[in-house]
Motif scaffolding. Structure first.
Motif, short mmCIF file in Angstrom:
data_model
loop_
_atom_site.label_atom_id
_atom_site.label_comp_id
_atom_site.label_asym_id
_atom_site.label_seq_id
_atom_site.Cartn_x
_atom_site.Cartn_y
_atom_site.Cartn_z
N LEU A 164 -1.24 0.50 -4.47
CA LEU A 164 -1.10 2.33 -3.28
C LEU A 164 -2.34 2.69 -3.06
O LEU A 164 -2.54 3.37 -1.80
N ASP A 165 -3.30 3.05 -3.92
CA ASP A 165 -3.95 3.41 -3.37
C ASP A 165 -5.44 2.00 -2.56
O ASP A 165 -6.84 2.54 -2.94
N ALA A 166 -5.55 1.15 -2.73
CA ALA A 166 -5.91 0.03 -2.94
C ALA A 166 -7.00 -0.45 -3.73
O ALA A 166 -8.02 -1.21 -3.85
N SER A 167 -6.88 0.49 -5.05
CA SER A 167 -7.47 0.20 -6.57
C SER A 167 -7.74 -1.40 -6.39
O SER A 167 -9.03 -1.82 -7.16
N VAL A 168 -6.29 -1.74 -6.43
CA VAL A 168 -6.62 -3.04 -6.87
C VAL A 168 -6.48 -4.47 -5.47
O VAL A 168 -5.64 -4.12 -5.32
N ILE A 169 -6.80 -4.94 -4.34
CA ILE A 169 -6.43 -5.89 -3.78
C ILE A 169 -6.71 -7.33 -3.96
O ILE A 169 -7.33 -7.71 -5.06
N ALA A 170 -5.36 -8.03 -3.91
CA ALA A 170 -5.46 -9.56 -4.19
C ALA A 170 -5.16 -10.28 -2.68
O ALA A 170 -4.84 -10.05 -2.10
N GLY A 177 1.13 -1.51 0.19
CA GLY A 177 -0.12 0.36 -0.15
C GLY A 177 0.71 1.17 0.07
O GLY A 177 1.86 1.28 -1.09
N GLY A 178 0.43 2.26 0.48
CA GLY A 178 0.76 4.15 0.68
C GLY A 178 0.24 4.70 0.92
O GLY A 178 0.63 5.03 1.80
N ASP A 179 -0.49 4.79 -0.38
CA ASP A 179 -1.83 6.07 0.05
C ASP A 179 -2.59 5.65 1.52
O ASP A 179 -3.25 6.45 2.18
N VAL A 180 -2.94 4.68 1.24
CA VAL A 180 -3.70 3.88 2.74
C VAL A 180 -2.86 3.05 3.11
O VAL A 180 -2.22 2.47 2.64
N PHE A 181 -3.17 2.33 3.96
CA PHE A 181 -3.16 0.13 3.89
C PHE A 181 -4.34 -0.13 5.05
O PHE A 181 -5.42 0.58 4.64
#
Length: 738
Positions: free
Chosen positions: A578-584, A539-543
């Motif tokens: 980084l922005d959690a728009s993709v979560i695996a 992540g980075g922008d959020v966690f």
């Protein structure tokens, strides 16, 4: 009888051979000379010699006059007298102003050489210099006048009647590179030394871009497009480097418009009209690139040449920028009636001349490596323009990870005296230049690295103590930790947007913020409800955190919930962009890729331990569900996975599998156990894996290990993918350019 002073005659015999005296006596009888003597003070031509010709300045009488004796070696250079005569006859007005005439016919020598007679350029030896000997400001002025003269004066009549010729890109390049390409020439030898020819991968990675292999564009074939262009041909010097351009000075002032061209052995009436401009540009830039440039400067200069943009200017040395514009902008103005096609032809000319320059050993390995990069960038821009123009596929084509991206990872070129050094053309996926290092004072296997905003590096040890630096090495305010230890390795995450970080303790999260005008601000703890929770270490922008039932995306401001995604049963690994728009999210043999606003992708993978694949234990393999490692690229463009059996990379745009290979037995054995494992994914889909203290690239056969000193505890890449930080087990912190 010709009188030559004894000292001069001895010098001529030693320099040019004894037969030259006999030839000069024959010429004296024909032209009624009685005296010949070397010009005093002794004159030596400035600049470099590319043909091994011998130049002597002499004075003869009667009538008293200065002339240049040029002894041209046999071979290709031996055609210079005829070529120079043809050039002089082509356009009389240009010849009078800018070419050096032959006052007497050339004389063939018995050993195959040729004796030429030339007038003195600019009428004076003492006040004339090569353009290569001028400073940057005067050099750019001469170059601008030169480009204008080549296109609007020398080729004015040619262009009035010119009909563009259709030609395939590969055919054009082979014709221009004929002597150094054919018959296993020096160009091919250099390409093989770089590891990009025989075999030749179609794509190379440079500065975050996917570029066509220029050697393969010369070779031709189905792997890369080979579009047809229309090119203009005309009068061309053929070897117009800066030391083949002379310019006079009057009272210390350079007479830029009075330039003279010399060494016309490569003159052609059917030359590539962009070839001379490209040669002038490259020879002018060699002093700036013959030593390795910082990556941002190197990339900006390359792009400014092939696709200039105002943003490049801030990174380019002003003198280099001025020289580029003196060639490119002037040529575009003179060819405004042919602008779009001229731009495409000039890119093709740049490719040919850049590759030709790589055969000049005097340039050095770093400079030749830069030239290969330029050829690749020019080729990429050319294919991009023709693809758009011809309505072909979208450009650039999708980045693909794996074998192509690593074909050049390990390459280096043979340098001086057989030493090996970097050729300068390698993908961004390998650390290239150490920018900074320090003793962090942290010797902790649980320590975590991260990049914060404003080019900061953050280190969190196993007790939550925080140390911070700028990328330049300046210490920044940190924070003390706690007596207890954070729960497991890699249980801290650094924000990429604000000067904040989060650490995971057994039953709570703690968020620390570092205001510019204060030390540290600790937020109220974020307590977990219910069962055990884990920090997702990407992540980075959020966690994000997960409790094996759901993954929760949180804000760095106060840990508040932004989004929740259900976890699959038996969760084995998780990662977010980084922005959690993709979560695996993965379990033993399946990966679920959640894409914000789009359908979830579900992909399967092979995952079994080595000892359960054959023999008596094989029947129990279905009962064992080993874990795996997951990584998502910063923007979410790719998801990478390393299991106990294979490496996979998927594109999240369309869900296609872009890379897959089985692990070797050695890799499978090394996958068993080992703390502090970390998987990183770049925007090209290339993977980095930290395992047992060694950093490797799984997206290549054998999982090749990168060069490193000692054992690493943790690694991290910056938000833009240009930097990598490594923490050694002995406490050494290093920051590298990628």
């Amino acid at each position: 009888m010709l009188h030559i002073p004894n000292e001069d005659a001895r010098f001529i015999r030693e320099t040019c051979g004894p037969e030259i005296i006999d030839v000069l006596e024959e010429q004296a009888a024909e032209h009624a000379w009685t005296d010949l003597y070397l010009h005093r003070p002794e004159w030596t031509a400035q600049g470099r010699s590319y043909t091994d010709a011998v130049l002597l300045a002499v004075e003869v009488a009667p009538p008293a006059q200065q002339i240049i004796l040029k002894i041209v070696p046999a071979g290709a250079a031996g055609r210079e007298p005829a070529a120079a005569a043809a050039a002089a006859e082509a356009v009389e007005t240009f010849t009078d102003l800018h070419l050096v005439k032959q006052p007497f016919d050339p004389v063939p020598l018995p050993d195959g050489r040729t004796l030429m007679f030339q007038k003195v350029a600019g009428d004076s030896l003492r006040s004339t210099t090569t353009v290569g000997g001028l400073d940057g400001q005067h050099r750019a002025r001469v170059v601008e006048h030169l480009i204008r003269g080549l296109l609007s004066c020398w080729n004015a009549e040619v262009l009035k009647l010119a009909v563009p010729e259709p030609v395939k890109v590969s055919a054009f390049l082979r014709e221009e590179l004929n002597g150094v390409w054919q018959g296993d020439g020096s160009l091919q030898a250099w390409g093989r030394s770089l590891g990009v020819l025989d075999p030749a991968p179609p794509w190379l990675y440079s500065d975050g871009m996917r570029l066509p292999n220029p050697y393969l564009m010369v070779k031709g074939g189905p792997a890369l497009p080979d579009p047809e262009l229309r090119v203009l041909r005309g009068l061309g010097h053929g070897d117009l480097h800066l030391d083949n351009i002379l310019v006079p000075q009057m009272e210390g002032t350079v007479q830029a418009e009075a330039y003279r061209l010399i060494d016309l052995c490569t003159f052609s009436a059917r030359a590539d009209l962009g070839g001379d401009a490209a040669t002038v540009l490259l020879s002018a830039l060699i002093p700036f690139v013959e030593h390795e440039l910082p990556p941002d400067q190197r990339h900006a200069l390359l792009r400014f040449i092939v696709a200039p943009h105002a943003t490049h200017g801030a990174y380019i040395v002003p003198r280099a920028k001025t020289l580029v514009q003196a060639v490119t902008v002037t040529a575009q103005r003179e060819m405004s009636h042919w602008r779009d096609s001229w731009d495409a032809q000039f890119l093709l000319s740049l490719m040919a001349r850049a590759l030709m320059f790589t055969t000049y050993t005097g340039i050095g390995v770093a400079g030749r490596g830069w030239l290969v990069r330029l050829a690749a960038h020019a080729g990429g821009e050319l294919l991009a323009r023709t693809a758009r123009r011809q309505g072909g596929q979208a450009w650039p084509p999708p980045l693909e990870p794996g074998r192509d991206s690593f074909t050049t990872t390990q390459f280096s070129a043979v340098g001086v005296a057989g030493s090996r050094g970097s050729a300068g053309f390698v993908p961004d996926q390998e650390p290239q230049r150490r920018r900074w290092e320090t003793d962090s004072g942290v010797r902790d296997e649980r320590a975590v690295l991260g990049f914060g905003p404003d080019h900061t590096v953050v280190l969190v040890d196993g007790q939550g103590r925080v140390r911070r630096w700028s990328v330049g090495g300046d210490s920044l305010p940190g924070a003390e930790g706690r007596p207890a230890r954070i729960r497991v390795g890699h249980q801290a995450l650094v924000s990429s947007l604000t000067h904040s970080l989060v650490t995971a303790w057994p039953k709570e999260l703690e968020i620390l913020r570092f205001p510019q005008d204060a030390g540290v601000f600790r937020s109220d703890p974020v307590h977990f409800d219910g069962g055990e929770n884990f920090l997702v270490t990407s992540g980075g922008d959020v966690f994000a955190t997960h409790d094996r039932k759901s993954l929760t995306v949180r804000s760095f401001e106060d840990g508040s919930v932004v989004e929740r995604v259900p976890c699959p049963a038996s969760l084995a690994a998780s990662a977010v962009s980084l922005d959690a728009s993709v979560i695996a999210l993965a379990r033993s043999q399946e990966v679920f890729i959640h894409r914000r606003g789009r359908p979830t992708l579900q992909r399967s993978m092979a995952n079994s331990m080595l000892y359960f694949r054959t023999g008596l234990l094989r029947k129990f393999s279905s009962l064992v569900g080993p874990g795996c490692q997951l990584a998502v690229s910063p923007s979410g463009s790719h998801v990478g996975c390393v299991t106990f059996e294979e490496v996979l990379v998927w594109s999240t745009e369309d869900g296609r599998e872009v890379y897959r290979r089985k692990l070797t037995d050695r890799e499978a054995r090394e996958a068993l156990g080992g703390e502090g494992m970390r998987l990183l994914c770049t925007e090209t889909g290339t993977l980095f894996c930290l395992k047992r203290g060694r950093l490797s690239c799984p997206t290549i056969d054998g999982g090749i290990q990168l060069r490193q000193s000692g054992r690493y505890v943790d690694v991290a890449t910056s938000r833009d993918g240009r930097l990598m930080a490594m923490l050694g087990s002995e406490g050494r912190l290093e920051v590298w350019d990628l």
